[in-house]
Motif scaffolding. Sequence first.
Motif, PDB file in Angstrom:
ATOM      1  N   ARG A  86      -3.073   4.635   9.728  1.00 30.36           N
ATOM      2  CA  ARG A  86      -2.874   5.576   8.628  1.00 30.36           C
ATOM      3  C   ARG A  86      -2.615   6.968   9.198  1.00 30.36           C
ATOM      4  O   ARG A  86      -3.329   7.421  10.086  1.00 30.36           O
ATOM      5  CB  ARG A  86      -4.149   5.598   7.800  1.00 30.36           C
ATOM      6  CG  ARG A  86      -4.009   6.126   6.421  1.00 30.36           C
ATOM      7  CD  ARG A  86      -5.390   6.133   5.805  1.00 30.36           C
ATOM      8  NE  ARG A  86      -5.459   5.330   4.583  1.00 30.36           N
ATOM      9  CZ  ARG A  86      -5.023   5.767   3.403  1.00 30.36           C
ATOM     10  NH1 ARG A  86      -4.487   6.952   3.296  1.00 30.36           N
ATOM     11  NH2 ARG A  86      -5.138   5.012   2.339  1.00 30.36           N
ATOM     12  N   ASP A 130       0.166   4.001   1.685  1.00 32.38           N
ATOM     13  CA  ASP A 130      -0.226   4.896   2.775  1.00 32.38           C
ATOM     14  C   ASP A 130       0.584   4.648   4.040  1.00 32.38           C
ATOM     15  O   ASP A 130       0.169   5.050   5.131  1.00 32.38           O
ATOM     16  CB  ASP A 130      -1.722   4.747   3.067  1.00 32.38           C
ATOM     17  CG  ASP A 130      -2.103   3.308   3.370  1.00 32.38           C
ATOM     18  OD1 ASP A 130      -1.208   2.444   3.383  1.00 32.38           O
ATOM     19  OD2 ASP A 130      -3.295   3.050   3.595  1.00 32.38           O
ATOM     20  N   GLN A 181       0.938   2.060   5.731  1.00 33.83           N
ATOM     21  CA  GLN A 181       0.342   1.156   6.719  1.00 33.83           C
ATOM     22  C   GLN A 181       1.074  -0.190   6.740  1.00 33.83           C
ATOM     23  O   GLN A 181       1.008  -0.920   7.720  1.00 33.83           O
ATOM     24  CB  GLN A 181      -1.149   0.929   6.412  1.00 33.83           C
ATOM     25  CG  GLN A 181      -1.978   2.151   6.737  1.00 33.83           C
ATOM     26  CD  GLN A 181      -3.458   1.813   6.853  1.00 33.83           C
ATOM     27  OE1 GLN A 181      -4.184   1.821   5.870  1.00 33.83           O
ATOM     28  NE2 GLN A 181      -3.903   1.516   8.053  1.00 33.83           N
ATOM     29  N   ASP A 229       0.828  -1.205   0.000  1.00 35.37           N
ATOM     30  CA  ASP A 229       0.000   0.000   0.000  1.00 35.37           C
ATOM     31  C   ASP A 229       0.866   1.261   0.000  1.00 35.37           C
ATOM     32  O   ASP A 229       1.991   1.250   0.481  1.00 35.37           O
ATOM     33  CB  ASP A 229      -0.908   0.036   1.238  1.00 35.37           C
ATOM     34  CG  ASP A 229      -2.060  -0.945   1.118  1.00 35.37           C
ATOM     35  OD1 ASP A 229      -2.165  -1.595   0.063  1.00 35.37           O
ATOM     36  OD2 ASP A 229      -2.832  -1.056   2.083  1.00 35.37           O
TER      37      ASP A 229
HETATM   38 MN    MN Z   1      -4.667   1.767   4.007  1.00 39.11          MN
END
Ligand code: MN
Length: 384
Positions: free
Chosen positions: A229, A115, A117, A113
């Motif tokens: 996040r 982001d 995370q 991902d």
């Molecule tokens: Mn995410």
Amino acid sequence: MAAQLDASTGIASPDLRVLPIGVPTLSVVVPCYNERLNVVPLIQKLDTALAGIAWEVIFVDDNSPDGTAGEVRRAAATDPRVRCIRRIGRRGLASAVIEGALSSSARFIAVMDGDLQHDETRLPDMLAALRSGDFDLAVGSRHVEGGDNAGLSSRWRHTLSDGGIRLAQAFLPVRLSDPMSGFFMLGRETFEVLAPHLTGQGFKILLDLVMSAPAPLRVREIPCQFHPRLAGESKLDVLVLVQFAGLLLDKIFDGFLPLRFLSFCFVGLLGVLVHLAVLTLARLTADVDFATAQIAGTIVSMVFNFQLNNQITYRDQRLRGPRLWRGLLLFMVVCGIGAIANVGIARTMYESHANWWTLAGATGAIIGVVWNYAVSATLVWRAR
Ligand code: MN
Ligand code: GDD
């Protein structure tokens, strides 16, 4: 770029060859939508975590309004390990991952991902597992010892995630404690073999991969933390679970019926229930004749079906603003013609073979739904 030759034999050997600078061993594919603020921090984290490994990162952005692609290109201007794929007129995590991975020529592909995370420090362990030759797929898992799920945003997300996992495990050819994980690594050649069989819809690319493999993949699970996040927001919601059920159905039908068509039929069935509910309500509460009640039921269920198809069946091409109204109008016209065709065909069949009335009814309905699907796919939700 000439391949380096083995000094003693003069033959290029893939094992001994030293890769020229810039040729990556590992491509990290990062699907992203509105992740501008996370781009540079992610590159820095990869730089630290992957020291000593020849890597590249491929951001696949669906033309995010926040300017994610621009941010990636700025970084790429000074760092050749950074690449950007900008897709226009399309949305979808799974298809973004597939396109990114197919653009790679590296030996290994990781999916992660954008982001922050996912725990990038686990990437070298994943790579080591694949390099050992004992595994085809390494999966970052929140549910094996050492992993954790704390980053999931809400209680509801936990329930959703657990429910999905149980459902998935019942169908999986291999044991995966975290089949919903979006963090994994595999050989590019393995991916190339599986790619033509992938559904490419929804969020669950890992499941799609595992279920598409002709022989069960040898899986290594690597415990992972799932960080909260920091910037931007999650794009996953209840609809993801609906799509996921669709993915399972698609695999069960072995791609024989397109996923969109199944979704369209499912929405249509719900529409019939809505229609009957409106009809009953109108007959019971208001003093209207049958024809008026039937028209009301038809209109309400058409609007309902249009909305649901726009949200689920055509989630990746969702109509908004003025296009939404134009789409709704077209949809009603298309389905209206579909209904006329349905009744007309059924009546003609009924007139010639009155005792085959179920067959006549079913044929009419099937022709109606295929017409509605085919025409609305090209006219209403036309791929832009
Ligand atoms: Mn995410
Ligand atoms: N290109 C593209 N197009 N990227 C997308 C899209 C899209 O339509 N939708 C989401 N992404 C990107 C996000 O920008 C992010 O980098 C990544 O895909 C995951 O999306 P999130 O919205 O952050 O998902 P999440 O954190 O809720 O879900 C995570 O957990 C799931 C399991 O519960 C992800 O790791 C999922 O991959 C995972 O399945």
